[in-house]
Write a protein that holds these residues in place. Structure first.
Motif, PDB file in Angstrom:
ATOM      1  N   THR A  57       5.040   7.232   3.891  1.00 15.21           N
ATOM      2  CA  THR A  57       3.924   8.082   3.474  1.00 15.21           C
ATOM      3  C   THR A  57       3.174   7.343   2.366  1.00 15.21           C
ATOM      4  O   THR A  57       3.257   6.118   2.269  1.00 15.21           O
ATOM      5  CB  THR A  57       4.464   9.449   2.988  1.00 15.21           C
ATOM      6  N   ILE A  58       2.456   8.080   1.520  1.00 18.92           N
ATOM      7  CA  ILE A  58       1.818   7.486   0.343  1.00 18.92           C
ATOM      8  C   ILE A  58       2.816   7.490  -0.798  1.00 18.92           C
ATOM      9  O   ILE A  58       3.366   8.537  -1.157  1.00 18.92           O
ATOM     10  CB  ILE A  58       0.566   8.297  -0.067  1.00 18.92           C
ATOM     11  N   CYS A  59       3.079   6.334  -1.354  1.00 22.24           N
ATOM     12  CA  CYS A  59       3.911   6.221  -2.550  1.00 22.24           C
ATOM     13  C   CYS A  59       2.972   6.208  -3.752  1.00 22.24           C
ATOM     14  O   CYS A  59       2.301   5.203  -4.020  1.00 22.24           O
ATOM     15  CB  CYS A  59       4.754   4.953  -2.515  1.00 22.24           C
TER      16      CYS A  59
ATOM     17  N   PHE B  14      -5.212  10.599   1.375  1.00 21.06           N
ATOM     18  CA  PHE B  14      -4.571  11.336   2.464  1.00 21.06           C
ATOM     19  C   PHE B  14      -5.393  11.323   3.741  1.00 21.06           C
ATOM     20  O   PHE B  14      -4.842  11.428   4.842  1.00 21.06           O
ATOM     21  CB  PHE B  14      -4.249  12.760   2.015  1.00 21.06           C
ATOM     22  N   ALA B  15      -6.707  11.171   3.622  1.00 24.70           N
ATOM     23  CA  ALA B  15      -7.523  10.995   4.823  1.00 24.70           C
ATOM     24  C   ALA B  15      -7.130   9.710   5.538  1.00 24.70           C
ATOM     25  O   ALA B  15      -6.999   9.679   6.769  1.00 24.70           O
ATOM     26  CB  ALA B  15      -9.007  10.975   4.462  1.00 24.70           C
ATOM     27  N   MET B  16      -6.924   8.652   4.751  1.00 22.16           N
ATOM     28  CA  MET B  16      -6.497   7.392   5.367  1.00 22.16           C
ATOM     29  C   MET B  16      -5.130   7.548   6.029  1.00 22.16           C
ATOM     30  O   MET B  16      -4.917   7.089   7.157  1.00 22.16           O
ATOM     31  CB  MET B  16      -6.459   6.262   4.337  1.00 22.16           C
ATOM     32  N   LEU B  17      -4.187   8.195   5.346  1.00 24.47           N
ATOM     33  CA  LEU B  17      -2.852   8.379   5.917  1.00 24.47           C
ATOM     34  C   LEU B  17      -2.918   9.165   7.225  1.00 24.47           C
ATOM     35  O   LEU B  17      -2.299   8.773   8.222  1.00 24.47           O
ATOM     36  CB  LEU B  17      -1.941   9.098   4.918  1.00 24.47           C
ATOM     37  N   ARG B  18      -3.677  10.257   7.236  1.00 23.17           N
ATOM     38  CA  ARG B  18      -3.803  11.051   8.466  1.00 23.17           C
ATOM     39  C   ARG B  18      -4.421  10.233   9.584  1.00 23.17           C
ATOM     40  O   ARG B  18      -3.966  10.275  10.735  1.00 23.17           O
ATOM     41  CB  ARG B  18      -4.665  12.297   8.211  1.00 23.17           C
ATOM     42  N   GLY B  19      -5.459   9.490   9.243  1.00 24.00           N
ATOM     43  CA  GLY B  19      -6.113   8.671  10.254  1.00 24.00           C
ATOM     44  C   GLY B  19      -5.174   7.632  10.850  1.00 24.00           C
ATOM     45  O   GLY B  19      -5.160   7.403  12.072  1.00 24.00           O
ATOM     46  N   LEU B  20      -4.381   7.011  10.009  1.00 27.15           N
ATOM     47  CA  LEU B  20      -3.426   6.004  10.483  1.00 27.15           C
ATOM     48  C   LEU B  20      -2.376   6.646  11.382  1.00 27.15           C
ATOM     49  O   LEU B  20      -2.047   6.114  12.448  1.00 27.15           O
ATOM     50  CB  LEU B  20      -2.762   5.307   9.293  1.00 27.15           C
TER      51      LEU B  20
ATOM     52  N   THR C 270       1.406  15.182  -2.800  1.00 23.79           N
ATOM     53  CA  THR C 270       2.114  13.907  -2.858  1.00 23.79           C
ATOM     54  C   THR C 270       3.597  14.105  -2.566  1.00 23.79           C
ATOM     55  O   THR C 270       4.236  14.990  -3.130  1.00 23.79           O
ATOM     56  CB  THR C 270       1.938  13.255  -4.241  1.00 23.79           C
ATOM     57  N   GLU C 271       4.135  13.267  -1.707  1.00 17.60           N
ATOM     58  CA  GLU C 271       5.536  13.403  -1.276  1.00 17.60           C
ATOM     59  C   GLU C 271       6.470  12.385  -1.910  1.00 17.60           C
ATOM     60  O   GLU C 271       7.689  12.582  -1.915  1.00 17.60           O
ATOM     61  CB  GLU C 271       5.616  13.281   0.246  1.00 17.60           C
TER      62      GLU C 271
END
Length: 307
Positions: A12-14, A222-228, A45-46
Motif C-alpha cells: 500500500t502507501i507507506c 490514494f488516487a495513484m494507488l487506486r489507479g495502479l 493511511t494504513e
C-alpha cells in the motif's frame, strides 16, 4: 505473528511522517506530531513509518527516536501498521529495534548503513544481524547503487525478513532482482522513491510505494494507488502529472530539498510542521514560489483550517 500476512499489509502507501520542530529551539513539537499522525489516520493511511528520512531520523538523538516511535505507536493505537525506522551501528539499530518491539511496533525498517566504507558481504552481515536479533520482522531500505542485489537475495530466505524499500531508480535492475527472488519468500516490494517513480516500479513488480506527499495531499497519493490497483492508467498518469513537479522540487540539490519542501508546504496550508534541523536550510525564495504554485494547482490553500 503471521509474517506473510504482515508483508501483505505493506502492499500500500507507506506514509513517512514528519518530525515537527519548534522554530526557536528546534525541540520536537509533540503536539504537532500528534496532529500529523491524526491527519494521516483520518485520511485512510494504513502504514506509518516513524523515523524515516522524511522524519529526519539522522537529526534525532537516540532517545528522541525511541520516544517518537513510542508516541506514534500510542497515537496509532492499532489503526495502522507501524514500521519503526532503525539504523546507525548494528548494535544501535538493535537497541532501537528492541525498544520499538517492546512498545508494540509491527515491524522495523533498517536504514541503509551510513558508514563511508561498505561491502556487499558486510551489508549482508549487518542486515542479518539486526533481523535475527529482533522478534518482530524487518524490511530493509536499499538505496546504495554500489551494493549488489545479492544482499537482498541472500537475506530473502530469512523468515523475519519481509520486505524491501527499493530506492535505486534502475528499473531493469529492480525487475531482475524481483524475478530472481522466489515467490515462496513472500517479500513485499516497495518503491522507495515515492509517486514520481511508483507507476514504473509497479509495472516492474512493486506492490506499494512510499510517500511524503501523503502528509499534504493524501487524495493525490490514494488516487495513484487506486489507479495502479485497478489498472486505470488515466487516473495513474493524472496523479503522476500532478505530483511530478513537487517531487522534482524535493529532488533538487542532490535531494537536499527532500524534507523542507514537505514541511514548508504543510505550513503554507495551515498544517503544523515546523522547521527542519541542520544540515537543511529553509527554502530559498525561488523554491518557495514554486511550492506556492503547486499548492495552488492542487487547490489546497486553507485546507488546514477545515480539517
Amino acid at each position: 505473528m503471521n509474517f506473510k500476512e504482515l508483508a501483505r499489509k505493506l502492499e500500500t502507501i507507506c506514509a513517512i511522517n514528519i518530525t515537527p520542530f519548534y522554530d526557536d529551539t528546534k525541540d520536537i513539537n509533540w503536539d504537532a506530531l500528534e496532529e500529523n499522525i491524526q491527519f494521516l489516520l483520518k485520511n485512510g493511511t494504513e502504514v506509518i513509518v516513524p523515523n524515516g528520512n522524511t522524519g529526519e531520523f539522522y537529526t534525532l538523538t537516540l532517545e528522541e527516536a525511541k520516544k517518537e516511535t513510542r508516541r506514534v505507536i500510542e497515537l496509532v493505537n492499532g489503526k495502522a501498521t507501524v514500521v519503526a525506522g532503525v539504523g546507525y551501528s548494528a548494535e544501535t539499530a538493535i537497541e532501537l529495534g528492541r525498544d520499538a518491539q517492546e512498545a508494540g511496533a509491527d515491524c522495523v525498517m533498517i536504514h541503509q548503513p551510513i558508514q563511508p566504507y561498505v561491502t556487499t558481504r558486510g551489508a549482508i552481515s549487518y542486515f542479518k544481524r539486526i533481523i535475527e536479533a529482533l522478534d518482530i520482522p524487518s524490511i530493509i531500505y536499499f538505496k546504495d547503487p554500489n551494493l549488489s542485489d545479492d544482499v537482498i537475495k541472500e537475506l530473502a530466505p530469512l523468515e523475519k525478513f519481509i520486505g524491501v524499500k527499493y530506492a535505486i531508480n534502475d528499473l531493469p535492475r529492480f525487475r531482475k532482482v524481483v524475478s530472481e527472488v522466489p515467490d515462496e519468500h513472500h517479500l513485499a516490494w516497495i518503491c522507495g522513491t515515492a509517486e514520481k517513480w511508483a507507476p514504473f516500479f509497479w509495472n516492474a513488480g512493486a506492490q506499494g510505494f512510499t510517500s511524503g506527499i501523503v502528509n499534504i495531499n493524501p487524495d493525490l497519493s490514494f488516487a495513484m494507488l487506486r489507479g495502479l490497483r485497478e489498472g486505470d492508467s488515466r487516473t495513474v498518469w493524472k496523479a503522476w502529472e500532478d505530483s511530478v513537479g513537487f517531487e522534482d522540487l524535493r529532488a533538487k540539490y542532490n535531494n537536499g530539498n527532500n524534507v523542507v519542501v514537505i514541511k514548508e508546504a504543510m505550513e503554507m496550508i495551515g498544517l503544523n510542521a515546523g522547521v527542519t534541523r541542520e544540515p537543511v536550510d529553509p527554502l530559498n525564495e525561488g523554491d518557495r514560489k514554486a511550492v506556492t504554485e503547486i499548492l495552488k494547482s492542487w487547490s489546497l490553500f486553507n485546507v488546514g483550517q477545515t480539517l
